[in-house]
Every structure is written in structure tokens, then in C-alpha cells.
Design an enzyme around this catalytic site. Structure first.
Site, PDB file in Angstrom:
ATOM      1  N   GLY A 196      -8.459  10.030 -35.130  1.00  0.00           N
ATOM      2  CA  GLY A 196      -6.922  10.289 -35.417  1.00  0.00           C
ATOM      3  C   GLY A 196      -6.646   8.894 -35.909  1.00  0.00           C
ATOM      4  O   GLY A 196      -7.058   7.974 -35.531  1.00  0.00           O
ATOM      5  N   SER A 197      -5.297   8.956 -36.306  1.00  0.00           N
ATOM      6  CA  SER A 197      -4.443   7.593 -36.790  1.00  0.00           C
ATOM      7  C   SER A 197      -3.945   7.130 -35.649  1.00  0.00           C
ATOM      8  O   SER A 197      -3.236   7.591 -34.666  1.00  0.00           O
ATOM      9  CB  SER A 197      -3.766   7.792 -37.987  1.00  0.00           C
ATOM     10  OG  SER A 197      -4.446   8.583 -38.919  1.00  0.00           O
TER      11      SER A 197
ATOM     12  N   GLY B  95     -12.098   8.100 -36.194  1.00  0.00           N
ATOM     13  CA  GLY B  95     -12.770   9.397 -36.367  1.00  0.00           C
ATOM     14  C   GLY B  95     -11.895  10.445 -35.468  1.00  0.00           C
ATOM     15  O   GLY B  95     -12.145  11.775 -35.703  1.00  0.00           O
TER      16      GLY B  95
ATOM     17  N   ASP C 297     -19.353   5.410 -31.031  1.00  0.00           N
ATOM     18  CA  ASP C 297     -19.025   4.923 -32.062  1.00  0.00           C
ATOM     19  C   ASP C 297     -18.654   3.216 -31.978  1.00  0.00           C
ATOM     20  O   ASP C 297     -17.596   2.920 -32.455  1.00  0.00           O
ATOM     21  CB  ASP C 297     -17.732   5.730 -32.382  1.00  0.00           C
ATOM     22  CG  ASP C 297     -17.429   5.483 -33.826  1.00  0.00           C
ATOM     23  OD1 ASP C 297     -18.429   5.076 -34.572  1.00  0.00           O
ATOM     24  OD2 ASP C 297     -16.284   6.059 -34.296  1.00  0.00           O
TER      25      ASP C 297
ATOM     26  N   LEU D 179      -1.648   1.332 -37.693  1.00  0.00           N
ATOM     27  CA  LEU D 179      -2.288   0.444 -37.571  1.00  0.00           C
ATOM     28  C   LEU D 179      -3.884   0.502 -38.214  1.00  0.00           C
ATOM     29  O   LEU D 179      -4.598  -0.318 -38.459  1.00  0.00           O
ATOM     30  CB  LEU D 179      -2.280   0.001 -35.893  1.00  0.00           C
ATOM     31  CG  LEU D 179      -1.088  -0.534 -35.339  1.00  0.00           C
ATOM     32  CD1 LEU D 179      -1.145  -0.339 -33.996  1.00  0.00           C
ATOM     33  CD2 LEU D 179      -0.770  -1.712 -35.956  1.00  0.00           C
ATOM     34  N   GLY D 180      -4.038   1.822 -38.059  1.00  0.00           N
ATOM     35  CA  GLY D 180      -5.580   2.035 -38.617  1.00  0.00           C
ATOM     36  C   GLY D 180      -5.874   3.546 -38.351  1.00  0.00           C
ATOM     37  O   GLY D 180      -5.087   4.384 -37.688  1.00  0.00           O
TER      38      GLY D 180
END
Ligand code: NAG
Ligand code: NAG
Ligand code: NAG
Ligand code: NAG
Ligand code: NAG
Ligand code: NAG
Ligand code: NAG
Ligand code: NAG
Ligand code: NAG
Length: 819
Positions: A499-500, A497, A610, A493-494
Site C-alpha cells: 500500500g501507499s 507491495g 522484501d 511518501l512512497g
């Protein structure tokens, strides 16, 4: 000679007679330094004397900050010539007109001048700026420590390039944390006005890019633009060029150091926390430091310690390794023997590694690579790339472990004596295989039984963990469960910073987002504690954590799935349906509420760190939910580490991130303001619209808001014709402008932002934010935190007048027109 010794004995006698006052700042004919005596600069800033680094048994003459609670050595006289006893050693002015260090009357270190002055006329003064100055009675300067820096660059020190001798002055790292002698890493200025970091005085692995006199920054260090504490200056003449800096505010304590890690690091002292705050370092990633792990060492940016030896290898020096000096690398446990009869050598496959570059490559049919290496006694390792056979015969430097899904990863075959191969990997041939087969056969039965027992135990444990779920909080998942749920992490999905993220479907057929964390160095217990804390934070505008998995270094978080994805995809991608004004306002308000909850209503204030459109998720009703909160804490409280992982998101960072003060919740307020502008305009702040002049949206918006111009001009053109509540629009723009003020105290709290957006609180006209102004006035070009490497999504806008623009900035301009 006779007079020399008599002078010395005079000193010793003298020492016994006087009671030394601690406040002396001068070494002269009648004051020397020995044992526990120290020099203190007149204002008490710096102190000098003998010190012992860490657990070392050696003594050095060093300089440190007197008032800081952590002894921080900024300069060492006898870097590579320690003394073993401080009581028999003496720092004094010698008869030959030098400042010298003597150990039992033997010369250890000297300022090395051919001075004609008599010793009685000389004095060495420790100044308040950290400079040790040797001068004669007429006051003329003979020698100063600022001309001989060690690993630390203090304000006022000039790092120079001498155009006549073509020599550079260097900052050199310590060899290890207990040995100040010059190590392998150094920083120097080169002819082309760029700073570079070298390994072993020759191999360059980082450069600042050339100095840009107009904007007063180095080309590859754009973050210098938003600095308010350092006054950097670059001076060049016919004979030399140098770079130096001072502090605008002399109360601040700051230093640069060429660290033993091979990175140049910048620190400021935080009085409140009594510690150094690291807020800038280059190269960003540890593994970018050349040969950091030495020969055969494997570097891994995602684990601590960063260096590891491959299976069958051990550190050459365990002692150095423990002192964070990995440069000696690793050595085979069993030396390779290679003879014509063919010793039993095997190859250990290392998967997902970045190949070292010092190979001798040979064009070969791929299948023959292994035998080619076996047949060559000097071959240490091989790798295959298409029809090339890469072989390594000497040191193997810069071996780096990559993540599983990194496309640059290759398999690297390391030659090992068969006896060192891990059990269970393919080994020798013939008889051996059969023997192993038989052993394995009987082992297999045992293994099966063991496996069964383990499975049963594990099931029991899982059930117990499910118990956690039943009391309404978090579920503990096994890694295998999540692998199944995500079809082996296939639907990404994306990224981010930390992890995926992958889509998954749980057994109860609920859809979840599964985040595989990277770079978590915390222990099991601490990790669970933090995760449970995050799990208790629930709010309608925060993405809910449903569960987690923690098996060794496999750390995974499981969240509710958000049907409409992240805000950026709706704002910036033109194919999707345009978000209406009402929807946008509700998203802005929801986000503000979520953040206000994090800041004020949790037990500990949680700073998100973030905030950007990628981290605002939208549920099926387009309700805003803040994602990724609490993770900064998970990777430890070291915010600088978070900063280094926030690639490409820097357009949202508050100035204090790079000015080195402690980060507070107001940093989130700043990022929120930047994002709010994007919600209004429907495009990235840093993006340039077609047929439009260079503009940095927040500065345009701030101008409109502060000068009371037509607020409609700021609105996303795609909303034209829609009925937009002008009062809401005005409120949003004003509050955004307040949020991006430089002074943290001028920014509103998130709870006030909520009240303003709700219309409960009136909002005044904000002042023009100073940092934005600086960006615009500087030289007309706006390079707002472009990553030096390849981030093309955050285009920098450059004016053509930029004469010194390199090819990379030209490329950026092209990108702009195509974007
Ligand atoms: C050091 O000696 C000189 C003369 O040799 C004298 O003038 C000076 O006062 C002395 N300094 C101290 C601190 O005793
Ligand atoms: C030293 O102290 C004096 C007086 O307190 C002050 O004027 C001066 O600026 C200080 N110097 C430094 C380098 O801090
Ligand atoms: C010094 O040695 C002790 C005991 O060996 C160890 O615990 C400590 O961490 C060492 N200190 C440093 C700074 O290396
Ligand atoms: C050095 O002298 C100090 C005090 O004079 C004493 O305490 C210390 O033990 C001495 N150190 C050595 C190594 O002799
Ligand atoms: C000092 O003099 C010697 C001999 O004259 C010379 O070799 C050396 O380079 C000189 N050193 C300095 C620092 O001038
Ligand atoms: C550094 O370079 C020198 C020659 O300039 C060489 O002798 C030495 O072995 C090198 N050090 C390492 C660790 O490679
Ligand atoms: C910055 O440094 C330069 C050169 O040292 C100096 O001329 C200038 O006055 C300094 N500026 C400020 C604001 O301190
Ligand atoms: C610098 O000094 C000022 C005034 O003392 C203080 O407010 C600020 O926090 C300091 N900055 C740093 C980075 O220590
Ligand atoms: C191997 O060496 C060749 C020639 O020196 C070089 O072109 C190539 O990039 C190297 N391969 C790797 C993987 O470093």
C-alpha cells in the site's frame, strides 16, 4: 452384439469370483474396473478409479497421486460425461478394441480407435509417470492419456502444435471446482512458438512470448532463467513442435494446471507441510483474466471473492458463483422495460472503474450522453470521455474496480430500473422529488438524533481504545483522525507491495508515516491480533509501529516518521549528498542487526520477504531502520501472493522463490546480500554505468572477491579520494557474496553477518555463486527479472548480438544509454 454382451456378463461373473488385489496396474481381458476398485502404478505413484469431485453427485474415472494426503486429480477420462453410480459402471476393454467406460452396458466414454486388434490382445497400463497406455500384445502403442491432457500438464506430457493439421493441443480448465468438463480457459501452443491463454478458444489474454532457443526461455517469462528443478525442452520438426519438461530430481512432485481461475499455475508438493505450494502463475492479477466475472460482473484484485455484482444486480447462477465459476456474470434484479412512453430508468454511477472495451462509441456533445443512452432502448450503460460518448449495448465484460488514486479510473453509468436504485441517490423528477424531500425531512430529524447517539458512543469507544495506548503499546486511530492528520492522504511518501505511505501530523504534533494497506482479506479480530504482534516487535533498527486503524476494509498502519527517507534515494539519486563509507557501513550493520532480531529474537521467526533499499529507512542521524516487516503475515501466510505483488523488486529475490521450495529466513539473507552490493557500488546491481560494457555487478564483485583481485575497483566511484577502510570493504564484499549463495545452507545467518561486519567473526573467501554464473554464461545478456510489461527502472542489459530481440528489448537498450 451377442458376443459383446456375453463377454460382459462373463466379466461381471468374473468380478464376483476374484478377490481383486489393490496393486494391479493393468486393465486387460481378465481385469476390469468398477465400484471402489482402483489401478495403482507399479511404483505406487499414481492411482486410478472412480471419484466424486467435491459435493458433486457425479462419478468420473480419474487419476490422482496415491501418496499425497490431498486428492489431486490430474486426469479425467469422461470429463463431460459423468456416471451416477460407480457400482453399475465398468471400465474395460471392449470387443471393438477400445478402452471404454460403460454404465449399465451403455457406452459412456471410449478411446475411440478404429482398432483391428482383438480385445484379448489389448491391455491398458497405468504407468508411474501418470500415463495410461493402451497397447496390443506386440507392445505397440495404440493410445495414451498423455496425448489427451485435461487441465494438468504433468512432466513428460507434450503440449504440441501439429503443423500438418494446424491444430493445437490444449490444456483446458475445469468448468468449476466440481465439474471437470471443459471450461472457458485454455492454454495452447501457437505457430509462432509462443504459448497463449485463450478465453472460449478465441480471445487471447496472455502470451509467453516466443521461445528463445539460445537462452532456453520464453521471452516474457524471464524468471525461467533461475530454475533448477525443471528441465524444459522445446522440440520442433517438419510435422510438429512441442514443449515438454522433466524434473532433474525425480523425487520432486510438480505439476502445471490450467486453473478454474483462468490462470496457468505451477505447483510443487512440500513434503514437510503436506501441501501444494503455488509459486508461479500467469496472468499475475486475477482481473487480467478475460471476462473472468462475466457480463456486468465487477472484478477487484484487492478483495475476495474477486467478483462482485453491481448494486441492483445478482449472479445469474448463485450455485456456479459459489463453485468459483463467475463466467455467467450478473443480471438485473428488475428487468429493464423500455417503451416510447419512457419508463423510469436511472443510471447508477460506478466510480474509479476501468471501462469495458466492447463499446460502440459515438461522437457527441458530452452533456447529451445520458439522454442519448436513455433514448436508445438497447443502451445498457454509458461513459463519457472528453467529447466522446461511449455506450454499451450488449454484454459488459471486464469491468474492473480500481483504487481510488488510480489515474486510469473513470466513472461508468449503468442503466437500472429506478426501483433498483440505491436509496439516497438522485432519483426521478417532479412530485417524486417532493415526496422524497418530505420523507427525508422527517427522516433527517431522526438521523440527527441517531448521529448524536452514535457519536457519543463512538467517543466512549475511542476513549477505551486510547486506553490501549496508555499501557505503552499501540494506539487505535479512527479513519477520520488519520484523514485529518494526512490532509486527506495528500502527501505521498512512497508506494509499496502492501500500500501507499503518506506523511501525517498527529494532534500532539508528532510527525508520522501513515500506510494505507491494500489487499488485506483478514477478519477484524485476526487483523488486530497480528497488528498487536507487530507492535510488540521493537528494536533500534526496526521502524516502530505506533498505531493502526481498522474500520471495515479501511486498514491503516501508523509508523514513526523517518526524516531521511529511504536508502535508495541516497544511493541512487545523484542530486543528493553522497553517503560516506562510514555511514554506509553503519547502515549495512544496522540493517543486519534489525534483520537478525526479526529472525532470531522474536517469539516467532519473522521473514521479511522484501528486503531492498526502498524498505530501509534512515532516521535523522542516518541510522538504519527496517520497514514493512510482518506484513507478509498480515496478507496471510500465502507467500506466493506476496511474490505476485512484489513488482519490480525481483532483483533481490532468492532463487528458492521461483524454484518452489518453502521460504525460510535465508531468503532475506540473499536479498540482504544483493542490497549490500548496492551499498558498496552506489548503484543498482542491474544498472549499466555509462561507457562501460554490460555487467551484472554481483558477478563482477564475486569474481573480484573469489579471485582476490583489487577490491577497490568495486567501490562507488563517488567515494574516490575518501579514506575507506579496506578491511571493512573486503569484509562487506565477502559477506555479501556468501549471502547470495544458491544453497540456503551455505548462506550465513543474519546474526553471523552481524558478527562478521562487527569484526568479531572471520570470513573466508566465498565460492562463486552458481546462479550468478549461470546468468552470466547463458548468452551474455543479463535480463535479471525484468517485468515483462513496463518497468523501466530495472533495466535489462542486452547485447546487440541478441538476434531475436523484440522491439521491447530494443527499447530497453535505449533506456540504458539514457539512464
Ligand atoms: C489373463 O488371461 C490370460 C489368458 O486369457 C492369462 O494368460 C493371464 O495369466 C491372465 N492374467 C491374470 C492376471 O489372471
Ligand atoms: C520405480 O521404482 C524402481 C525401483 O524402486 C526405480 O528404479 C524406478 O526409477 C522407479 N520409477 C519411477 C518412475 O519412479
Ligand atoms: C459441501 O457441502 C457442505 C455443506 O453444504 C459445505 O460445507 C462444504 O463446504 C462443501 N464442500 C465443498 C468442497 O464444496
Ligand atoms: C456400491 O458397492 C459398495 C460395496 O460393494 C456399497 O458399499 C455401496 O453402497 C454401493 N453403492 C451404491 C450407490 O449402490
Ligand atoms: C474410424 O473410421 C470411421 C469410418 O471409417 C472414420 O469416420 C473415423 O474418422 C475413424 N476414426 C479414427 C480415429 O480413425
Ligand atoms: C463461446 O464461443 C461460442 C462460439 O464459438 C459461442 O457460441 C458461445 O456463446 C461462447 N461462449 C460464451 C460464454 O460467450
Ligand atoms: C533434459 O532433457 C533433455 C531432453 O529430454 C535431455 O536430453 C537431457 O539429458 C536432460 N538434461 C538433464 C540434465 O537431465
Ligand atoms: C526436490 O527433492 C530434493 C531431494 O529430495 C529436496 O531437497 C527438494 O527440497 C525438493 N524440492 C521440492 C521443490 O520439493
Ligand atoms: C470504445 O470502442 C472504440 C471503438 O471500438 C475503441 O477505440 C475504444 O478504445 C473503446 N473505448 C473503451 C473505453 O474501451
Amino acid at each position: 452384439m451377442v458376443s459383446f454382451f456375453s463377454t460382459l456378463s462373463f466379466f461381471f461373473v468374473f468380478l464376483l469370483c476374484i478377490h481383486v488385489s489393490a496393486a494391479a496396474d493393468t486393465i486387460s481381458a481378465n481385469f476390469t474396473l468398477s465400484g471402489d476398485q482402483t489401478l495403482v502404478s507399479s511404483n505406487g505413484t499414481f492411482k486410478m478409479g472412480f471419484f466424486k469431485p467435491g459435493n458433486s453427485t457425479n462419478f468420473y474415472i480419474g487419476m490422482w497421486y496415491q501418496q499425497l494426503s490431498i486428492q489431486t486429480i490430474v486426469w479425467v477420462a469422461n470429463r463431460d460425461k459423468p456416471v451416477s453410480d460407480k457400482n453399475t459402471s465398468l471400465l474395460t476393454i471392449s470387443d471393438d478394441g477400445n478402452l471404454v467406460l460403460l454404465d449399465n452396458n451403455n457406452l459412456v466414454w471410449s478411446t475411440g480407435l478404429n482398432s483391428s486388434s482383438s480385445s484379448s490382445a489389448l491391455e491398458a497400463v497405468l504407468q508411474d509417470d501418470g500415463n495410461l497406455v493402451l497397447r496390443d500384445d506386440s507392445g505397440s502403442l495404440l493410445w495414451q492419456s498423455f496425448d489427451h491432457p485435461g487441465d494438468t500438464w504433468l512432466p513428460g506430457v507434450k503440449i504440441r502444435y501439429d503443423k500438418r493439421t494446424k491444430k493445437s493441443q490444449r490444456l483446458t480448465s475445469w468448468k468449476n471446482t466440481e465439474d471437470p468438463s471443459p471450461g472457458l480457459f485454455s492454454l495452447e501452443l501457437d505457430v509462432s512458438t509462443a504459448y497463449k491463454i485463450l478465453w472460449n478458444g478465441s480471445t487471447q489474454y496472455w502470451s509467453s512470448g516466443p521461445w528463445n532457443p539460445q537462452s532456453k526461455i520464453f521471452d516474457s517469462v524471464p524468471e525461467m532463467r533461475l530454475n533448477y528443478i525443471y528441465n524444459f525442452s522445446f522440440v520442433t520438426s517438419d510435422t510438429e513442435s512441442y514443449f515438454t519438461y522433466s524434473l532433474y530430481n525425480h523425487a520432486n512432485v510438480s505439476r502445471f494446471a490450467m486453473d478454474v481461475s483462468g490462470q496457468i499455475k505451477q505447483f510443487t508438493w512440500l513434503n514437510n507441510n503436506n501441501q501444494w505450494n503455488l509459486f508461479w502463475s500467469q496472468p499475475r492479477q486475477q482481473c487480467q483474466v478475460y471476462a473472468y466475472c462475466g457480463s456486468f460482473g465487477i472484478c477487484n484484485d484487492k478483495s475476495q471473492p474477486f467478483c462482485q455484482c453491481p448494486h441492483g444486480f445478482s449472479p445469474v447462477s448463485r450455485k456456479d458463483w459459489d463453485l468459483k465459476d463467475y463466467s455467467a456474470g450478473c443480471v438485473r434484479n428488475t428487468e429493464l422495460r423500455c417503451s416510447s412512453r419512457g419508463e423510469i430508468n436511472e443510471f447508477l454511477p460506478l466510480t474509479n472503474v476501468k471501462l469495458p472495451d466492447n463499446n460502440n462509441s459515438e461522437e457527441l456533445v458530452s452533456t447529451r450522453c445520458r439522454s442519448a443512452c436513455l433514448g436508445d432502448c438497447s443502451c445498457m450503460a454509458y461513459a463519457q470521455s472528453s467529447n466522446r460518448c461511449l455506450m454499451w449495448s450488449k454484454d459488459v465484460l471486464n469491468l474492473q474496480q480500481l483504487e481510488e488514486d488510480n489515474s486510469e479510473g473513470s466513472t461508468f453509468y449503468l442503466r437500472l430500473s429506478a426501483s433498483d436504485m440505491p436509496s439516497g441517490s438522485p432519483s426521478g423528477k417532479g412530485n417524486k422529488v417532493m415526496i422524497i424531500g418530505a420523507v427525508l425531512g422527517s427522516l433527517g430529524v431522526i438521523a440527527l438524533v441517531t448521529l448524536a447517539v452514535v457519536l457519543i458512543l463512538r467517543n466512549l469507544r475511542m476513549k477505551r481504545m486510547r486506553g490501549e495506548k496508555s499501557d505503552g503499546t499501540l494506539a487505535a486511530f479512527s479513519y477520520r483522525e488519520l484523514q485529518n492528520a494526512t490532509k486527506n492522504f495528500s502527501e505521498k511518501l512512497g508506494g509499496g507491495g502492501f500500500g501507499s505511505v503518506f506523511k501525517g501530523v498527529l494532534q500532539d504534533s508528532s510527525v508520522v508515516a501513515v500506510k494505507r494497506l491494500e489487499g488485506i482479506s483478514q477478519g477484524e479480530k485476526q487483523f488486530r491480533t497480528e497488528v498487536v504482534t507487530i507492535g510488540t516487535i521493537q528494536h533500534v533498527n526496526l521502524v516502530r509501529l505506533r498505531g493502526f486503524c481498522s474500520e471495515g476494509n479501511k486498514k491503516v498502519l501508523v509508523y514513526d516518521y523517518m526524516a531521511n527517507g529511504s536508502l535508495d534515494s541516497h544511493l541512487f539519486i545523484s542530486q543528493k549528498a553522497v553517503l560516506g563509507w562510514k555511514q554506509r557501513y553503519q547502515i549495512a550493520l544496522g540493517t543486519a542487526r534489525g534483520l537478525a532480531y526479526l529472525h532470531d529474537e522474536c517469539r516467532d521467526c519473522i521473514i521479511h520477504c522484501d528486503i531492498k533499499p526502498e524498505n530501509i529507512l534512515l532516521d535523522s542521524q542516518f541510522g538504519a531502520k527496517v520497514a514493512d516487516f510482518g506484513l507478509a503475515k498480515l496478507v496471510g501466510r500465502d507467500f506466493s501472493r506476496v511474490l505476485t505483488t512484489m513488482r519490480g523488486t525481483r532483483g533481490y529475490l532468492a532463487p528458492e522463490w521461483i524454484s518452489g521450495v518453502a521460504i525460510t529466513a535465508k531468503a532475506d539473507v540473499y536479498s540482504y546480500g544483493m542490497m549490500l552490493f548496492e551499498i558498496v557500488s552506489g548503484r543498482r546491481n542491474t544498472e549499466q554505468a555509462e561507457n562501460e560494457k554490460v555487467r551484472f555487478f554481483p558477478s563482477v564483485a564475486a569474481t573480484v572477491v573469489t579471485k582476490d583481485e583489487d577490491i577497490r575497483s568495486l567501490l562507488d566511484p563517488r567515494l574516490e579520494g575518501e579514506s575507506v577502510d579496506i578491511e571493512e570493504l573486503t569484509r562487506a564484499c565477502k559477506v555479501a557474496c556468501w549471502c547470495i549463495q544458491d544453497e540456503e545452507s551455505h548462506r550465513p545467518a543474519m546474526s553471523q553477518v552481524v558478527q562478521i561486519l562487527e569484526g568479531v567473526l572471520e570470513v573466508n573467501t566465498p565460492p562463486f555463486p552458481r546462479s550468478i554464473q549461470a546468468l552470466v554464461e547463458n548468452d551474455g545478456s543479463v535480463v535479471f527479472f525484468t517485468e515483462s510489461s513496463s518497468s523501466s527502472s530495472h533495466n535489462s542489459s542486452q547485447k546487440q548480438s541478441h538476434s531475436s530481440s523484440s522491439s521491447s528489448s530494443k527499447k530497453t537498450t535505449n533506456n540504458n544509454s539514457s539512464a
